[in-house]
Design a protein around this motif. Structure first.
Motif: not given
Length: 274
Positions: A91-98, A106-110
Motif C-alpha cells: 500500500a505504497p500510496l498510504l505509506a507515501h502520504a503519511a 506531528v508524524r511522531h505523535r499523530g
C-alpha cells in the motif's frame, strides 16, 4: 489561547475508554495524538468537558497482513505508517502520504485513526483511504462494525462513528503493482493542503475540495468510459464545493485540482508500467 476547563481521564484499555464514553456521552472527546483536537480546543471551537486519553493503548498500534488485507491499528503513528515495510510494498500510496503529513513532530505523535476520526476534509489521509477503498472498524458497547470509507465521512467534521464508539482498525486491500500517486499543493510543507489528490488505480480521492473528504466521481466515470487522462482531469471539479478563502479562492482550487489530478493520473500510469 487557553482551552476551556476540562476533566482528564486516562484509559488503560479499549473497554475502559468505551465505559468512559458511555458515561459522559457527547461531553467527552478522545485524545489520541492531539494534533487535531488540541488546536480546536485552544481556539474554543471544541470544548469537551471530559478528555479521555487513549494514547497508552499500544495494542491498537500495529500493521499486519491477514489474507488479502492489510490491517492497521488506529493508534499507529504517522511515522510508523510511513516506514512500515508491508505498507511500502502493498500500500505504497498510504505509506507515501503519511510521510508528507505535517512535520516530524506531528508524524511522531499523530495517529492514522485520529486523523480519520476527526473527519477533516483538508486532511490528507481521508482522501487516501477513499482512494484505497478502505474499511474502517469501530468498536462500541454492542461489539464491532465495519464501515466502508465511502460511508464513513458524512459532513463537516462529521463521521459515521457513534458517540460511544472508538475507531480501532483500518483495513486496506493489498494493491501490489497497482498504479498510485499523491499530489498536494501547500504554501509551506507543514500547512494543510490547498488542494490534494490521491490516486489508486482508477479511484481518485480529493483533499480540501468540499465540506467532507470526497472522491472525484466525474474523473472516475470518465476513466471508465475510456477518456484520456487530460479529458478525465477536466471533470475533477465536478460536484465539489471548495472553501473560498483569501489567497486560495474556490475558483483557484477548482482550476488547481484539474492540474493535480492530471499529474497524479499520469504518474500513477507510469508507476504501473514500471
Amino acid at each position: 489561547m487557553i482551552p476551556a476547563a476540562f476533566t482528564y481521564k486516562k484509559a488503560s484499555s479499549v473497554e475502559e475508554a468505551l465505559d468512559l464514553l458511555s458515561e459522559h456521552g457527547d461531553d467527552a472527546k478522545l485524545l489520541a495524538g492531539g494534533h487535531s483536537l488540541l488546536p480546536l480546543m485552544k481556539l474554543r471551537l471544541a470544548a469537551p468537558e471530559v478528555l479521555i486519553d487513549i494514547t497508552g493503548l499500544r495494542d491498537l498500534s500495529y500493521v499486519r497482513a491477514e489474507g488479502s488485507e492489510l490491517r492497521i491499528g488506529a493508534l499507529t503513528r504517522h511515522h510508523d505508517v510511513a516506514n512500515d515495510p508491508l505498507l511500502a510494498e502493498h500500500a505504497p500510496l498510504l505509506a507515501h502520504a503519511a510521510s508528507t503529513v505535517g512535520d516530524p513532530q506531528v508524524r511522531h505523535r499523530g495517529t492514522i485513526g485520529g486523523a480519520l476520526a476527526h473527519g477533516d476534509a483538508a486532511s490528507d489521509l481521508p482522501a487516501v483511504v477513499l482512494a484505497l477503498d478502505a474499511t474502517l472498524v469501530a468498536q462500541g458497547p454492542n461489539g464491532t462494525r465495519e464501515i466502508p470509507a465511502e460511508e464513513f465521512f458524512e459532513g463537516f467534521f462529521e463521521t459515521a462513528l457513534e458517540e460511544d464508539e472508538i475507531l480501532t482498525e483500518i483495513r486496506i486491500p493489498e494493491a501490489t503493482g497497482a498504479g498510485w500517486d499523491f499530489q498536494k499543493f501547500t504554501k509551506r510543507a507543514i500547512d494543510w493542503a490547498i488542494v490534494g489528490v490521491a490516486v489508486a488505480g482508477s479511484r481518485v480521492g480529493l483533499v480540501n475540495m468540499g465540506p467532507k473528504p470526497m472522491r472525484a466521481s466525474g474523473v472516475e466515470e470518465a476513466l471508465a468510459a475510456g477518456a484520456s487522462f487530460a479529458e478525465a482531469a477536466e471533470r475533477a471539479a465536478e460536484g465539489t464545493s471548495p472553501p473560498d478563502q483569501p489567497g486560495a479562492s474556490a475558483e483557484y482550487r477548482q482550476h488547481l485540482v484539474k492540474v493535480l489530478v492530471r499529474r497524479a493520473l499520469e504518474n500513477a500510469h507510469a508507476r504501473r508500467a514500471e
